[in-house]
Design a protein around this motif. Structure first.
Motif, PDB file in Angstrom:
ATOM      1  N   UNK A   2       0.864  -1.186   0.000  1.00  0.00           N
ATOM      2  CA  UNK A   2       0.000   0.000   0.000  1.00  0.00           C
ATOM      3  C   UNK A   2       0.901   1.237   0.000  1.00  0.00           C
ATOM      4  N   UNK A   3       0.923   1.924  -1.109  1.00  0.00           N
ATOM      5  CA  UNK A   3       1.814   3.076  -1.238  1.00  0.00           C
ATOM      6  C   UNK A   3       1.523   4.170  -0.218  1.00  0.00           C
ATOM      7  N   UNK A   4       0.266   4.248   0.236  1.00  0.00           N
ATOM      8  CA  UNK A   4      -0.098   5.291   1.219  1.00  0.00           C
ATOM      9  C   UNK A   4       0.790   5.209   2.458  1.00  0.00           C
ATOM     10  N   UNK A   5       1.138   3.979   2.846  1.00  0.00           N
ATOM     11  CA  UNK A   5       1.930   3.764   4.062  1.00  0.00           C
ATOM     12  C   UNK A   5       3.350   4.293   3.926  1.00  0.00           C
ATOM     13  N   UNK A   6       3.775   4.582   2.702  1.00  0.00           N
ATOM     14  CA  UNK A   6       5.142   5.055   2.480  1.00  0.00           C
ATOM     15  C   UNK A   6       5.283   6.560   2.757  1.00  0.00           C
ATOM     16  N   UNK A   7       4.143   7.234   2.908  1.00  0.00           N
ATOM     17  CA  UNK A   7       4.178   8.682   3.144  1.00  0.00           C
ATOM     18  C   UNK A   7       4.096   8.994   4.627  1.00  0.00           C
ATOM     19  N   UNK A   8       4.739  10.076   5.031  1.00  0.00           N
ATOM     20  CA  UNK A   8       4.723  10.501   6.421  1.00  0.00           C
ATOM     21  C   UNK A   8       4.989  12.010   6.408  1.00  0.00           C
ATOM     22  N   UNK A   9       4.170  12.784   7.130  1.00  0.00           N
ATOM     23  CA  UNK A   9       4.404  14.239   7.145  1.00  0.00           C
ATOM     24  C   UNK A   9       5.831  14.615   7.556  1.00  0.00           C
ATOM     25  N   UNK A  10       6.464  13.757   8.372  1.00  0.00           N
ATOM     26  CA  UNK A  10       7.837  14.046   8.808  1.00  0.00           C
ATOM     27  C   UNK A  10       8.838  13.889   7.664  1.00  0.00           C
ATOM     28  N   UNK A  11       8.410  13.207   6.593  1.00  0.00           N
ATOM     29  CA  UNK A  11       9.291  12.982   5.450  1.00  0.00           C
ATOM     30  C   UNK A  11       8.899  13.900   4.289  1.00  0.00           C
ATOM     31  N   UNK A  12       8.481  15.087   4.634  1.00  0.00           N
ATOM     32  CA  UNK A  12       8.123  16.090   3.628  1.00  0.00           C
ATOM     33  C   UNK A  12       8.820  17.383   4.023  1.00  0.00           C
ATOM     34  N   UNK A  13       9.639  17.908   3.129  1.00  0.00           N
ATOM     35  CA  UNK A  13      10.321  19.175   3.393  1.00  0.00           C
ATOM     36  C   UNK A  13      10.141  20.060   2.161  1.00  0.00           C
ATOM     37  N   UNK A  14       9.437  21.154   2.347  1.00  0.00           N
ATOM     38  CA  UNK A  14       9.068  22.011   1.217  1.00  0.00           C
ATOM     39  C   UNK A  14       9.964  23.240   1.093  1.00  0.00           C
ATOM     40  N   UNK A  15      11.062  23.264   1.845  1.00  0.00           N
ATOM     41  CA  UNK A  15      11.955  24.439   1.802  1.00  0.00           C
ATOM     42  C   UNK A  15      13.414  24.020   1.842  1.00  0.00           C
ATOM     43  N   UNK A  16      13.783  23.112   0.969  1.00  0.00           N
ATOM     44  CA  UNK A  16      15.159  22.614   0.985  1.00  0.00           C
ATOM     45  C   UNK A  16      16.061  23.554   0.187  1.00  0.00           C
ATOM     46  N   UNK A  17      17.163  23.926   0.814  1.00  0.00           N
ATOM     47  CA  UNK A  17      18.153  24.770   0.141  1.00  0.00           C
ATOM     48  C   UNK A  17      19.240  23.867  -0.423  1.00  0.00           C
ATOM     49  N   UNK A  18      19.453  23.947  -1.725  1.00  0.00           N
ATOM     50  CA  UNK A  18      20.530  23.181  -2.348  1.00  0.00           C
ATOM     51  C   UNK A  18      20.906  23.868  -3.654  1.00  0.00           C
ATOM     52  N   UNK A  19      22.208  23.873  -3.935  1.00  0.00           N
ATOM     53  CA  UNK A  19      22.682  24.546  -5.142  1.00  0.00           C
ATOM     54  C   UNK A  19      22.758  23.579  -6.324  1.00  0.00           C
ATOM     55  N   UNK A  20      22.649  22.279  -6.033  1.00  0.00           N
ATOM     56  CA  UNK A  20      22.743  21.279  -7.099  1.00  0.00           C
ATOM     57  C   UNK A  20      21.902  20.074  -6.712  1.00  0.00           C
ATOM     58  N   UNK A  21      21.672  19.211  -7.684  1.00  0.00           N
ATOM     59  CA  UNK A  21      20.923  17.988  -7.406  1.00  0.00           C
ATOM     60  C   UNK A  21      21.667  17.145  -6.365  1.00  0.00           C
ATOM     61  N   UNK A  22      22.976  17.057  -6.516  1.00  0.00           N
ATOM     62  CA  UNK A  22      23.752  16.241  -5.578  1.00  0.00           C
ATOM     63  C   UNK A  22      23.661  16.783  -4.155  1.00  0.00           C
ATOM     64  N   UNK A  23      23.668  18.105  -4.032  1.00  0.00           N
ATOM     65  CA  UNK A  23      23.540  18.709  -2.706  1.00  0.00           C
ATOM     66  C   UNK A  23      22.166  18.391  -2.110  1.00  0.00           C
ATOM     67  N   UNK A  24      21.145  18.404  -2.950  1.00  0.00           N
ATOM     68  CA  UNK A  24      19.794  18.040  -2.482  1.00  0.00           C
ATOM     69  C   UNK A  24      19.803  16.587  -1.992  1.00  0.00           C
ATOM     70  N   UNK A  25      20.477  15.703  -2.725  1.00  0.00           N
ATOM     71  CA  UNK A  25      20.578  14.294  -2.320  1.00  0.00           C
ATOM     72  C   UNK A  25      21.239  14.190  -0.952  1.00  0.00           C
ATOM     73  N   UNK A  26      22.269  15.006  -0.750  1.00  0.00           N
ATOM     74  CA  UNK A  26      23.018  14.972   0.509  1.00  0.00           C
ATOM     75  C   UNK A  26      22.129  15.388   1.681  1.00  0.00           C
ATOM     76  N   UNK A  27      21.396  16.481   1.488  1.00  0.00           N
ATOM     77  CA  UNK A  27      20.512  17.002   2.538  1.00  0.00           C
ATOM     78  C   UNK A  27      19.456  15.954   2.891  1.00  0.00           C
ATOM     79  N   UNK A  28      18.820  15.395   1.863  1.00  0.00           N
ATOM     80  CA  UNK A  28      17.740  14.432   2.091  1.00  0.00           C
ATOM     81  C   UNK A  28      18.287  13.130   2.667  1.00  0.00           C
ATOM     82  N   UNK A  29      19.439  12.688   2.180  1.00  0.00           N
ATOM     83  CA  UNK A  29      20.040  11.451   2.700  1.00  0.00           C
ATOM     84  C   UNK A  29      20.277  11.568   4.203  1.00  0.00           C
ATOM     85  N   UNK A  30      20.756  12.734   4.639  1.00  0.00           N
ATOM     86  CA  UNK A  30      21.008  12.948   6.074  1.00  0.00           C
ATOM     87  C   UNK A  30      19.702  12.878   6.865  1.00  0.00           C
ATOM     88  N   UNK A  31      18.640  13.482   6.335  1.00  0.00           N
ATOM     89  CA  UNK A  31      17.340  13.450   7.025  1.00  0.00           C
ATOM     90  C   UNK A  31      16.794  12.020   7.092  1.00  0.00           C
TER      91      UNK A  31
END
Length: 152
Positions: A2-31
């Motif tokens: 059930x894909x619904x179970x894969x979502x969680x409000x804690x796993x949503x960030x609508x204000x991520x600062x990143x200068x590149x795709x790789x930097x975005x990956x780094x930020x999200x990977x840490x979270x």
């Protein structure tokens, strides 16, 4: 799955600062690591996979990225919704053309069999103009969470 179970409000960030795709990956990977969703190899795994198999998608209404890693880096299935403050460059699925993206959906799939179905579900959602409109207007995690669990 059930894909619904894969979502969680804690796993949503609508204000991520990143200068590149790789930097975005780094930020999200840490979270994700902090939340116990992935293991230490996840950042390298997702970065290497994206280089081999880009996941950018230009849909009629919104450019999105659907980065995912191999299942061995995923501890629990998840979808992490990441909206960047600024667009970053990434490459398109299929032909590797350069594109710009602001919305990344990290798909954490622990069973490879579910991957195609989840990708398909996302593509369908983002072909739906009213869904995309609602997603773009949503400014907080709970609103985005509701939108996905009601529509996926």
């Amino acid at each position: 799955m059930d894909y619904k179970e894969m979502f969680d409000p804690k796993l949503i960030d609508l204000e991520v600062e990143a200068a590149s795709e790789e930097e975005a990956f780094e930020v999200v990977a840490a979270k994700l690591k902090e939340a116990g969703m992935v293991n230490d190899g996840y950042f390298d795994g997702i970065t290497q996979r994206e280089q081999r198999f880009p996941t950018g998608l230009i849909t009629q209404h919104l450019n999105i990225g659907l980065p995912h890693s191999d299942p061995e880096f995923v501890e629990k299935p998840f979808v992490f919704v990441c909206r960047l403050k600024n667009q970053v460059g990434c490459r398109q699925m299929g032909d590797s053309q350069e594109m710009q993206v602001k919305d990344l959906f990290f798909l954490g799939i622990s069973d490879g069999k579910n991957q195609v179905g989840l990708l398909q579900a996302f593509m369908n959602l983002f072909m739906d103009e009213s869904f995309v409109q609602a997603y773009r207007e949503a400014e907080e995690a709970n609103a985005v969470y509701q939108l996905f669990v009601e529509n996926i």
